[in-house]
Design a protein around this motif. Structure first.
Motif, PDB file in Angstrom:
ATOM      1  N   SER A   1      45.866 -37.705  29.989  1.00  0.00           N
ATOM      2  CA  SER A   1      46.574 -36.654  29.087  1.00  0.00           C
ATOM      3  C   SER A   1      47.872 -36.414  29.768  1.00  0.00           C
ATOM      4  O   SER A   1      48.890 -36.302  28.684  1.00  0.00           O
ATOM      5  CB  SER A   1      45.704 -35.281  29.033  1.00  0.00           C
ATOM      6  OG  SER A   1      45.680 -34.960  30.388  1.00  0.00           O
ATOM      7  N   TYR A   2      48.294 -36.298  30.778  1.00  0.00           N
ATOM      8  CA  TYR A   2      49.966 -36.316  31.343  1.00  0.00           C
ATOM      9  C   TYR A   2      50.543 -37.586  30.876  1.00  0.00           C
ATOM     10  O   TYR A   2      51.774 -37.403  30.386  1.00  0.00           O
ATOM     11  CB  TYR A   2      49.618 -35.979  32.869  1.00  0.00           C
ATOM     12  CG  TYR A   2      49.378 -34.619  33.276  1.00  0.00           C
ATOM     13  CD1 TYR A   2      48.229 -34.354  33.956  1.00  0.00           C
ATOM     14  CD2 TYR A   2      50.173 -33.654  32.789  1.00  0.00           C
ATOM     15  CE1 TYR A   2      47.955 -33.076  34.372  1.00  0.00           C
ATOM     16  CE2 TYR A   2      50.060 -32.301  33.246  1.00  0.00           C
ATOM     17  CZ  TYR A   2      48.736 -32.005  34.086  1.00  0.00           C
ATOM     18  OH  TYR A   2      48.353 -30.843  34.361  1.00  0.00           O
ATOM     19  N   ILE A   3      49.941 -38.599  31.158  1.00  0.00           N
ATOM     20  CA  ILE A   3      50.679 -39.903  30.724  1.00  0.00           C
ATOM     21  C   ILE A   3      50.736 -39.889  29.258  1.00  0.00           C
ATOM     22  O   ILE A   3      52.125 -40.139  28.886  1.00  0.00           O
ATOM     23  CB  ILE A   3      49.844 -41.173  31.468  1.00  0.00           C
ATOM     24  CG1 ILE A   3      49.747 -41.265  32.812  1.00  0.00           C
ATOM     25  CG2 ILE A   3      50.748 -42.331  30.758  1.00  0.00           C
ATOM     26  CD1 ILE A   3      48.792 -42.224  33.339  1.00  0.00           C
ATOM     27  N   SER A   4      49.983 -39.716  28.584  1.00  0.00           N
ATOM     28  CA  SER A   4      50.142 -39.707  27.214  1.00  0.00           C
ATOM     29  C   SER A   4      51.175 -38.637  26.665  1.00  0.00           C
ATOM     30  O   SER A   4      51.865 -38.925  25.781  1.00  0.00           O
ATOM     31  CB  SER A   4      48.905 -39.350  26.383  1.00  0.00           C
ATOM     32  OG  SER A   4      49.186 -39.269  24.985  1.00  0.00           O
ATOM     33  N   GLY A   5      51.119 -37.411  27.263  1.00  0.00           N
ATOM     34  CA  GLY A   5      52.246 -36.534  26.841  1.00  0.00           C
ATOM     35  C   GLY A   5      53.601 -37.087  27.298  1.00  0.00           C
ATOM     36  O   GLY A   5      54.485 -36.912  26.525  1.00  0.00           O
TER      37      GLY A   5
ATOM     38  N   ASN B   1      56.272 -30.049  37.789  1.00  0.00           N
ATOM     39  CA  ASN B   1      56.777 -28.971  36.907  1.00  0.00           C
ATOM     40  C   ASN B   1      57.677 -29.658  35.888  1.00  0.00           C
ATOM     41  O   ASN B   1      58.165 -28.985  34.876  1.00  0.00           O
ATOM     42  CB  ASN B   1      57.416 -28.059  37.773  1.00  0.00           C
ATOM     43  CG  ASN B   1      56.369 -27.166  38.455  1.00  0.00           C
ATOM     44  OD1 ASN B   1      55.472 -26.648  37.962  1.00  0.00           O
ATOM     45  ND2 ASN B   1      56.140 -27.333  39.880  1.00  0.00           N
ATOM     46  N   LYS B   2      58.109 -31.049  36.022  1.00  0.00           N
ATOM     47  CA  LYS B   2      59.175 -31.321  35.014  1.00  0.00           C
ATOM     48  C   LYS B   2      58.610 -32.379  33.788  1.00  0.00           C
ATOM     49  O   LYS B   2      59.113 -32.886  32.999  1.00  0.00           O
ATOM     50  CB  LYS B   2      60.177 -32.365  35.860  1.00  0.00           C
ATOM     51  CG  LYS B   2      61.144 -31.604  36.797  1.00  0.00           C
ATOM     52  CD  LYS B   2      62.654 -32.347  36.873  1.00  0.00           C
ATOM     53  CE  LYS B   2      63.450 -31.426  37.537  1.00  0.00           C
ATOM     54  NZ  LYS B   2      63.287 -31.774  39.098  1.00  0.00           N
ATOM     55  N   LEU B   3      57.184 -32.497  34.361  1.00  0.00           N
ATOM     56  CA  LEU B   3      56.380 -33.385  33.098  1.00  0.00           C
ATOM     57  C   LEU B   3      56.394 -32.793  32.032  1.00  0.00           C
ATOM     58  O   LEU B   3      55.946 -31.428  31.649  1.00  0.00           O
ATOM     59  CB  LEU B   3      54.910 -33.701  33.775  1.00  0.00           C
ATOM     60  CG  LEU B   3      54.786 -34.865  34.551  1.00  0.00           C
ATOM     61  CD1 LEU B   3      53.608 -34.857  35.263  1.00  0.00           C
ATOM     62  CD2 LEU B   3      55.052 -36.218  34.138  1.00  0.00           C
ATOM     63  N   PRO B   4      56.352 -33.268  30.835  1.00  0.00           N
ATOM     64  CA  PRO B   4      56.063 -32.760  29.405  1.00  0.00           C
ATOM     65  C   PRO B   4      54.482 -32.329  29.416  1.00  0.00           C
ATOM     66  O   PRO B   4      53.788 -32.547  30.325  1.00  0.00           O
ATOM     67  CB  PRO B   4      56.196 -33.867  28.304  1.00  0.00           C
ATOM     68  CG  PRO B   4      56.960 -34.760  29.147  1.00  0.00           C
ATOM     69  CD  PRO B   4      56.688 -34.958  30.606  1.00  0.00           C
ATOM     70  N   PHE B   5      54.323 -31.372  28.538  1.00  0.00           N
ATOM     71  CA  PHE B   5      52.908 -30.792  28.461  1.00  0.00           C
ATOM     72  C   PHE B   5      51.904 -31.563  28.279  1.00  0.00           C
ATOM     73  O   PHE B   5      52.138 -32.659  27.653  1.00  0.00           O
ATOM     74  CB  PHE B   5      52.951 -29.647  27.105  1.00  0.00           C
ATOM     75  CG  PHE B   5      52.001 -28.794  27.112  1.00  0.00           C
ATOM     76  CD1 PHE B   5      50.796 -28.868  26.010  1.00  0.00           C
ATOM     77  CD2 PHE B   5      51.339 -28.190  28.316  1.00  0.00           C
ATOM     78  CE1 PHE B   5      49.520 -27.945  25.902  1.00  0.00           C
ATOM     79  CE2 PHE B   5      50.283 -27.201  28.247  1.00  0.00           C
ATOM     80  CZ  PHE B   5      49.380 -27.256  27.136  1.00  0.00           C
ATOM     81  N   LYS B   6      50.696 -31.486  28.769  1.00  0.00           N
ATOM     82  CA  LYS B   6      49.797 -32.459  28.721  1.00  0.00           C
ATOM     83  C   LYS B   6      49.360 -32.656  27.181  1.00  0.00           C
ATOM     84  O   LYS B   6      49.298 -31.878  26.509  1.00  0.00           O
ATOM     85  CB  LYS B   6      48.436 -31.675  29.219  1.00  0.00           C
ATOM     86  CG  LYS B   6      47.903 -32.361  30.518  1.00  0.00           C
ATOM     87  CD  LYS B   6      46.529 -31.509  30.578  1.00  0.00           C
ATOM     88  CE  LYS B   6      46.316 -31.186  32.079  1.00  0.00           C
ATOM     89  NZ  LYS B   6      45.422 -29.895  31.996  1.00  0.00           N
ATOM     90  N   ASP B   7      48.805 -33.839  26.871  1.00  0.00           N
ATOM     91  CA  ASP B   7      48.539 -34.412  25.628  1.00  0.00           C
ATOM     92  C   ASP B   7      47.093 -34.054  25.122  1.00  0.00           C
ATOM     93  O   ASP B   7      46.185 -34.911  25.709  1.00  0.00           O
ATOM     94  CB  ASP B   7      48.950 -35.838  25.132  1.00  0.00           C
ATOM     95  CG  ASP B   7      48.537 -36.123  23.766  1.00  0.00           C
ATOM     96  OD1 ASP B   7      48.471 -37.365  23.471  1.00  0.00           O
ATOM     97  OD2 ASP B   7      48.425 -35.214  23.038  1.00  0.00           O
TER      98      ASP B   7
END
Ligand code: B12
Length: 501
Positions: free
Chosen positions: A22-26, A159-165
């Motif tokens: 979900s993080y990678i997809s985000g 903290n810099k990653l886009p929101f989880k997908d």
């Protein structure tokens, strides 16, 4: 637009939301990359059906196929990869904990073109942008027959990653399949180096690549976690409980204090989390209680100081453990204790020390698992050096609750089977619980049974224990009984069935 198809093998095991995917997809969606997922899970209506997978692959036509692989699921991932290679030529990439723990073992399979070691967000984005793995950090690939493993980039700033997908999963289906329990992670990493877990290996790998372990433990801000909880409550229904899968949710007291104040403002849904017996005090218990924590879980793993120190690299005394549970109970927190049996070098007295420690601290519940030697861990090496791994059996197991692949010798193997089948009985008998005499006399009979007799008596004993428990219940006495799942013992005075998982 580039397109990736993730495949998540999650067969015959605990249903789970894969945070990694979900993080990678985000991140990929934030870079205009199309993402798809096949969540291969017989409990969620997608069994291991190669014809169905073929239809999905040919209709999605991805540029790359990315498997997220845990060790127990590796055999299924390989099976799917070999089928897909027969009708689709896009590169197949294996990422996740198994290729990280055993990169070369994963690349042996020629159907695996690329592997990702460690965190995959930036590596997979780069691969989809560049189109080939060469010189992309964290990736492994083959040139002719030679396996090339690129160095690792630093730990990502979460903290810099886009929101989880969340949308890549049928998340409402998963909420309902887990009876309203929703997993969350407020951090990544753990400062401890227990031999049976992955963290010591991850820290070693990154250190060998010049990245200090101190940067491994990272936490999202409280506001980010509160935002995520509000997002879930706004977009999904029937949420009954949040469960934080962080290795140690209570590690940072200042963070926990802020969380306990803000969490109550957005919801009164309870939550479950992991704590650590050596860093658990009254403040921590108060913050958890104030925030609405329903279950605080501790890893005991073994009641034997010898095993904890020499095999598990867990440095805490039984006193530390008893203190932590006493504090939690004093603050009215329901406690859960994780224990393992069938550990490398474990003897009868070690197993009974685990039973007796549980009987002394009387946790609200305890959950047992059978030690599984995960490749790449120190504990795996210890078990292998001791010649205690059954390498045929290790391939067959899908989880670490049904059966063991350890061979500790006939006497110990038999006791592991007896305790695994009657864990509550052993705790009820060895503790100063109300009905201990009845339980203890039965335990003594069981302990003297050879494998043949035990095999014949096992089911009868189950029925007999059921009768004793019934009698205890009628008399309102305290005892442990199996509840919610077959490897969990729950105190008889625990009534709140909303805490089922
Ligand atoms: C959350 C969690 C779960 C969740 C979801 C697990 C999942 N991802 O499949 C649930 C509760 C379902 C679960 C269940 C089980 N779990 Co669990 N779980 C964890 C936990 C606590 C956190 C994992 C996590 O989400 N980390 C955060 C995310 C962001 O990191 P990540 O998953 O590693 O993903 C990153 C990289 O690996 C990579 N990556 C991951 N997938 C992919 C895919 C591609 C294509 C690419 C390029 C990269 C990539 O990039 C991601 C982002 O950086 C870990 C302990 C830990 N501290 O890691 C144990 C752990 C993963 N679980 C473990 C086990 C054994 C199990 C069970 C078998 C236990 C059982 N009941 O019998 C079941 C089986 C589940 C299954 N899938 O079959 C072991 C796995 C060991 C191993 N070598 O496989 C761990 C490591 C615990 C341990 N201490 O040993 N678990």
């Amino acid at each position: 637009m580039k397109k990736i198809l993730f495949i998540y093998p999650n067969l015959y095991a605990q249903i789970g939301f894969n945070y990694g995917i979900s993080y990678i997809s985000g991140l990929l969606k934030a870079h205009n990359i199309e993402t798809h997922l096949l969540n291969i899970n017989e409990k969620l209506g997608y069994p291991l059906d190669h014809e169905r997978i073929k239809r999905d692959v040919l209709s999605i036509k991805p540029d790359i196929i990315g498997f997220s692989v845990l060790t127990n699921q590796f055999k299924y991932a390989m099976e799917m990869a070999s089928h897909i290679k027969q009708y689709y030529s896009a590169p197949i990439l294996f990422g996740g904990i198994h290729p990280t723990m055993d990169p070369h073992g994963t690349m042996i399979d020629k159907n695996v073109d690329v592997i990702c070691i460690g965190e995959g967000e930036e590596a997979i984005l780069e691969l989809l942008q560049k189109g080939a793995p060469a010189s992309i950090k964290n990736l492994g690939y083959r040139i002719d027959d030679k396996i090339i493993l690129e160095p690792l980039r630093p730990f990502i700033d979460i903290n810099k990653l886009p929101f989880k997908d969340y949308t890549i999963f049928d998340f409402q289906q998963m909420i309902d399949a887990k009876d309203g329990w929703v997993g969350l992670m407020a951090s990544r990493g753990c400062p401890f180096r227990c031999t049976y877990c992955l963290n010591h290996k991850i820290m070693k790998l990154y250190k060998e690549n010049g990245h200090l372990p101190k940067y491994y433990l990272r936490r999202y801000s409280v506001d980010q976690i509160i935002y995520e909880i509000e997002y879930i409550l706004k977009h999904y229904k029937r949420v009954k409980m949040f469960i934080f899968n962080d290795d140690i949710f209570t590690f940072d007291k200042a963070w926990l204090k802020e969380f306990s104040e803000k969490y109550r403002e957005v919801t009164n849904i309870g939550f479950v989390c992991n704590a650590h017996a050596r860093i658990f005090d009254e403040d921590t218990a108060a913050y958890l209680k104030n925030a609405g924590c329903k279950i605080v879980k501790f890893g005991l793993e073994s009641g034997s100081n010898r095993i904890r120190k020499n095999v598990l690299n867990r440095h805490m005394t039984n006193n530390d453990i008893e203190n932590a549970f006493n504090i939690a109970h004093r603050f009215g927190l329901h406690t859960s204790a994780f224990v393992m049996i069938g550990l490398p070098h474990e003897k009868k007295e070690d197993m009974l020390e685990t039973v007796k420690l549980l009987a002394r601290i009387k946790p609200g519940r305890f959950r047992w698992s059978l030690f599984f030697p995960f490749i790449g861990t120190r504990a795996y090496d210890i078990a292998k050096e001791a010649n205690q791994i059954d390498f045929k059996k290790i391939q067959e197991l899908d989880n670490f609750t049904d059966d063991t692949c350890m061979d500790l010798g006939e006497e110990e193997n038999l006791l592991v089977d007896k305790i695994k089948s009657q864990f509550c009985l052993f705790v009820n008998g060895y503790g100063n619980m109300d009905g201990k005499e009845k339980y203890l006399s039965l335990i003594k009979k069981i302990e003297n049974m050879d494998r043949a007799l035990w095999g014949r008596e096992k089911e009868k004993i189950k029925a007999y224990v059921y009768e004793i428990d019934k009698e205890m219940k009628e008399k309102g006495l305290l005892y442990y009984t199996v509840k919610y799942n077959p490897f969990m013992g729950v105190r008889s005075d625990w009534e709140d069935d909303s805490l089922s998982s």
